[in-house]
Motif scaffolding. Sequence first.
Motif, mmCIF file in Angstrom:
data_model
loop_
_atom_site.group_PDB
_atom_site.id
_atom_site.type_symbol
_atom_site.label_atom_id
_atom_site.label_comp_id
_atom_site.label_asym_id
_atom_site.label_seq_id
_atom_site.Cartn_x
_atom_site.Cartn_y
_atom_site.Cartn_z
ATOM 1 N N ALA A 149 27.228 48.441 33.288
ATOM 2 C CA ALA A 149 27.844 47.112 33.218
ATOM 3 C C ALA A 149 27.950 46.545 34.631
ATOM 4 C CB ALA A 149 29.232 47.208 32.582
ATOM 5 N N ASP A 150 27.783 45.218 34.748
ATOM 6 C CA ASP A 150 27.911 44.615 36.080
ATOM 7 C C ASP A 150 29.382 44.332 36.395
ATOM 8 O OD1 ASP A 150 28.603 42.208 34.792
ATOM 9 O OD2 ASP A 150 26.514 41.582 34.680
ATOM 10 N N GLU A 151 29.643 43.815 37.609
ATOM 11 C CA GLU A 151 31.024 43.613 38.061
ATOM 12 C C GLU A 151 31.791 42.668 37.148
ATOM 13 O OE1 GLU A 151 31.486 42.540 42.139
ATOM 14 O OE2 GLU A 151 29.983 43.978 42.819
ATOM 15 N N GLU A 152 31.114 41.622 36.701
ATOM 16 C CA GLU A 152 31.784 40.636 35.847
ATOM 17 C C GLU A 152 32.190 41.260 34.509
ATOM 18 O OE1 GLU A 152 30.615 36.459 33.642
ATOM 19 O OE2 GLU A 152 29.505 37.045 35.442
ATOM 20 N N GLN A 153 31.315 42.104 33.940
ATOM 21 C CA GLN A 153 31.605 42.704 32.631
ATOM 22 C C GLN A 153 32.703 43.757 32.709
ATOM 23 O OE1 GLN A 153 27.511 43.920 31.894
ATOM 24 N NE2 GLN A 153 27.340 42.464 30.200
ATOM 25 N N ILE A 154 32.807 44.449 33.847
ATOM 26 C CA ILE A 154 33.743 45.558 33.928
ATOM 27 C C ILE A 154 35.175 45.089 34.211
ATOM 28 C CG2 ILE A 154 33.765 46.184 36.388
ATOM 29 C CD1 ILE A 154 33.013 49.059 35.428
ATOM 30 N N GLU A 155 35.337 43.814 34.561
ATOM 31 C CA GLU A 155 36.682 43.254 34.779
ATOM 32 C C GLU A 155 37.211 42.727 33.444
ATOM 33 O OE1 GLU A 155 38.531 43.353 37.491
ATOM 34 O OE2 GLU A 155 36.951 44.491 38.508
ATOM 35 N N PHE A 156 37.573 43.631 32.556
ATOM 36 C CA PHE A 156 38.034 43.220 31.222
ATOM 37 C C PHE A 156 39.557 43.340 31.129
ATOM 38 C CE2 PHE A 156 36.480 47.617 31.164
ATOM 39 C CZ PHE A 156 37.630 48.302 30.809
ATOM 40 N N PRO A 157 40.196 42.452 30.356
ATOM 41 C CA PRO A 157 41.644 42.578 30.128
ATOM 42 C C PRO A 157 41.945 43.694 29.134
ATOM 43 C CG PRO A 157 40.782 40.666 28.968
ATOM 44 C CD PRO A 157 39.641 41.249 29.739
ATOM 45 N N ILE A 158 43.142 44.265 29.213
ATOM 46 C CA ILE A 158 43.546 45.368 28.334
ATOM 47 C C ILE A 158 44.817 44.973 27.594
ATOM 48 C CG2 ILE A 158 44.165 47.818 28.222
ATOM 49 C CD1 ILE A 158 42.773 48.189 30.923
ATOM 50 N N VAL A 159 44.846 45.245 26.299
ATOM 51 C CA VAL A 159 46.046 45.002 25.494
ATOM 52 C C VAL A 159 46.337 46.265 24.691
ATOM 53 C CG1 VAL A 159 44.708 43.951 23.620
ATOM 54 C CG2 VAL A 159 47.126 43.416 23.834
ATOM 55 N N TYR A 160 47.619 46.586 24.530
ATOM 56 C CA TYR A 160 48.050 47.814 23.851
ATOM 57 C C TYR A 160 48.669 47.426 22.508
ATOM 58 C CZ TYR A 160 47.545 49.228 28.693
ATOM 59 O OH TYR A 160 47.049 49.430 29.951
ATOM 60 N N THR A 161 48.177 48.024 21.413
ATOM 61 C CA THR A 161 48.610 47.585 20.080
ATOM 62 C C THR A 161 48.996 48.755 19.180
ATOM 63 O OG1 THR A 161 46.374 47.693 19.128
ATOM 64 C CG2 THR A 161 47.026 45.605 20.156
ATOM 65 N N ASN A 162 49.790 48.407 18.190
ATOM 66 C CA ASN A 162 50.041 49.273 17.037
ATOM 67 C C ASN A 162 49.710 48.416 15.818
ATOM 68 O OD1 ASN A 162 51.029 50.737 14.888
ATOM 69 N ND2 ASN A 162 52.960 51.287 15.859
ATOM 70 N N LEU A 173 48.002 39.358 21.892
ATOM 71 C CA LEU A 173 46.578 39.589 21.635
ATOM 72 C C LEU A 173 45.885 38.281 21.275
ATOM 73 C CD1 LEU A 173 44.076 41.358 21.108
ATOM 74 C CD2 LEU A 173 44.962 41.790 18.806
ATOM 75 N N MET A 174 46.505 37.484 20.391
ATOM 76 C CA MET A 174 45.877 36.231 19.967
ATOM 77 C C MET A 174 45.751 35.250 21.133
ATOM 78 S SD MET A 174 47.634 35.751 16.222
ATOM 79 C CE MET A 174 47.289 36.862 14.856
ATOM 80 N N ASP A 175 46.773 35.182 21.986
ATOM 81 C CA ASP A 175 46.697 34.303 23.158
ATOM 82 C C ASP A 175 45.580 34.758 24.092
ATOM 83 O OD1 ASP A 175 48.788 32.856 22.177
ATOM 84 O OD2 ASP A 175 50.331 33.793 23.436
ATOM 85 N N LEU A 176 45.434 36.085 24.249
ATOM 86 C CA LEU A 176 44.394 36.627 25.124
ATOM 87 C C LEU A 176 43.001 36.276 24.601
ATOM 88 C CD1 LEU A 176 44.173 38.344 27.698
ATOM 89 C CD2 LEU A 176 44.031 40.372 26.256
#
Length: 610
Positions: A155-168, A188-191
Amino acid sequence: MSRREDLRNVAIVAHVDHGKTTLVDAMLWQSGAFREGQDVADRVMDSGDLEREKGITILAKNTSVQLGDVKLNIIDTPGHADFGGEVERGLTMVDGVLLLVDASEGPLPQTRFVLRKALAARLPVILVINKVDRPDARIGEVVDEVYELFLELEADEEQIEFPIVYTNARDGWASLEEGVEGSDLKPLMDLVINHIPAPEHEPDHPFQAYVTNLDASPYVGRLALCRVHHGTIRQGQQVAWCRVDGSIENATITNLYITEALERVDAQEAGPGEIIAVAGMPEITIGETLADREDPRPLPAIEIDEPSLSVVIGVNTSPLAGKNGGDKLTARQIKQRLERELVGNVSIRVLDTDRPDAWEVQGRGELQLAVLVETMRREGFELTVGQPHVVTRQVKGRVHEPVERLTIDTPEEWVGSITQILANRKGRLENMTNHGTGWVRMDYLVPARGLIGFRTEFLTETRGSGVMSHVFDRWEPWAGQIRTRASGSLVADRPGQTASYALQNIEERGTLFVGPAEEVYEGMVVGENTRSQDLDVNAVKEKHLTNIRSSTSDIVVRLSPKREMSLDEALEHVGEDECVEVTPDVIRMRKVHLDKNDRVRAARRAAKAS
């Protein structure tokens, strides 16, 4: 390029059983798709009987939720590698993906497969760490493993900068901070709205829509599911229908539908970026384009990975054919059904064989082929299915075979026995990790034919506690002979009804697949021999009655319970000269040649040929 800011298209991708469909359920509930108190089944997107029974998603499906002024179209994709064709089609309809990963299991083979496809399509990714409430969750390690996977997949630099969300997903909450419990899925929906780009289109570009899936309605016939790339489509509009063979025909959109929650509703028009269903073209197939009538521009076809496994499906030629609830027995009916499957399932192939009543069906794996056969069985078909074989190809004059990436999670005490089994199947250990919880993860590269029949042996060896998953990785030169089954078969040598007296004697030779008072025929497999050779047995022999009193004559015969074989288990078990007889009421295993003399002659011919 213009953007439609009132629309987002996103696919949820993950390994099997990581919680995709449960998350979609929670999003539908919290967006107000269901009224309060409405009776809605769990995993409402898994609508098929087989999907509910097996607990997996088989067909990709789309739904939508309304988030304020933004409509969010969601594609729920299968998590099993065998149904990867559904994932590949689903990714062509969206502008971003939610990559779901279990907080304990981490990224598994199918995670790698779907992420590779998403990165190749340059789709932005949101990482969703699900099941964070698990007592064995290891969130930090799993996030690091996902970063490593991105790096492995280049993955390139742009692809690897992903946001993370923690869910149940089960309890319906999400949080942007690790260890903080949320109250709902709004983060999650806002993201999704902020990170997934809106659909782009050229305002002056002529109309284009690409057919990615098919459905059927009892009222309007075949439906084509499309994503509108450019322009606007209206009900009753004349369009150019760009066929797969290169021809272009005129067609009329008789019905136009869009999705609202789980319902398909009539629409007068649909703009760019919208996911639609259209009727009016009974012959339309996947991969075709609907375009502007004055300026037709076909879109390029989707590239689907090649099949790696094949079985031979033919008519049921056993003496009991037609006696077990089946009403579709002829070669013509089976061929028509297989041709119908080709229309909606682009990841399988159907080839002719040297027999007019049998066809070679190629697919992604055992599960995909077993689901096809099980579906046909429930529709009333009777057929025979041969032993699965791998699909090979010639590369620079050498035979190459598919190699699978296998991931195993098992308690520590079974590591030695699993290693020995996979060594016999030409498996190569790539990585082994001990998480310190008593469980070990092992990553193997194994020829696809080495995994035929492995699941049953693996579950037996680990007492049902092990978890395994695999996905196609690469093509490699033929690895040599692999012996996947050490036992032989107990074969009935005459027709009739099984007798307890005969089965009691046969039971000493191995495991029985039949019980008392069952119909058998010559050449039918009635059990598994403990030795490697096949053994012909008389399963219908009755105890002779005499007029002499005996103190042991009234002793009740006690048999061990017979081993019930599901379709999946039967396909894994059958040998080279055997096949599975599939009927609506019963599944049997039998020899391809029922007569003993024919089997001997066939074995000699095979020995000469090799």
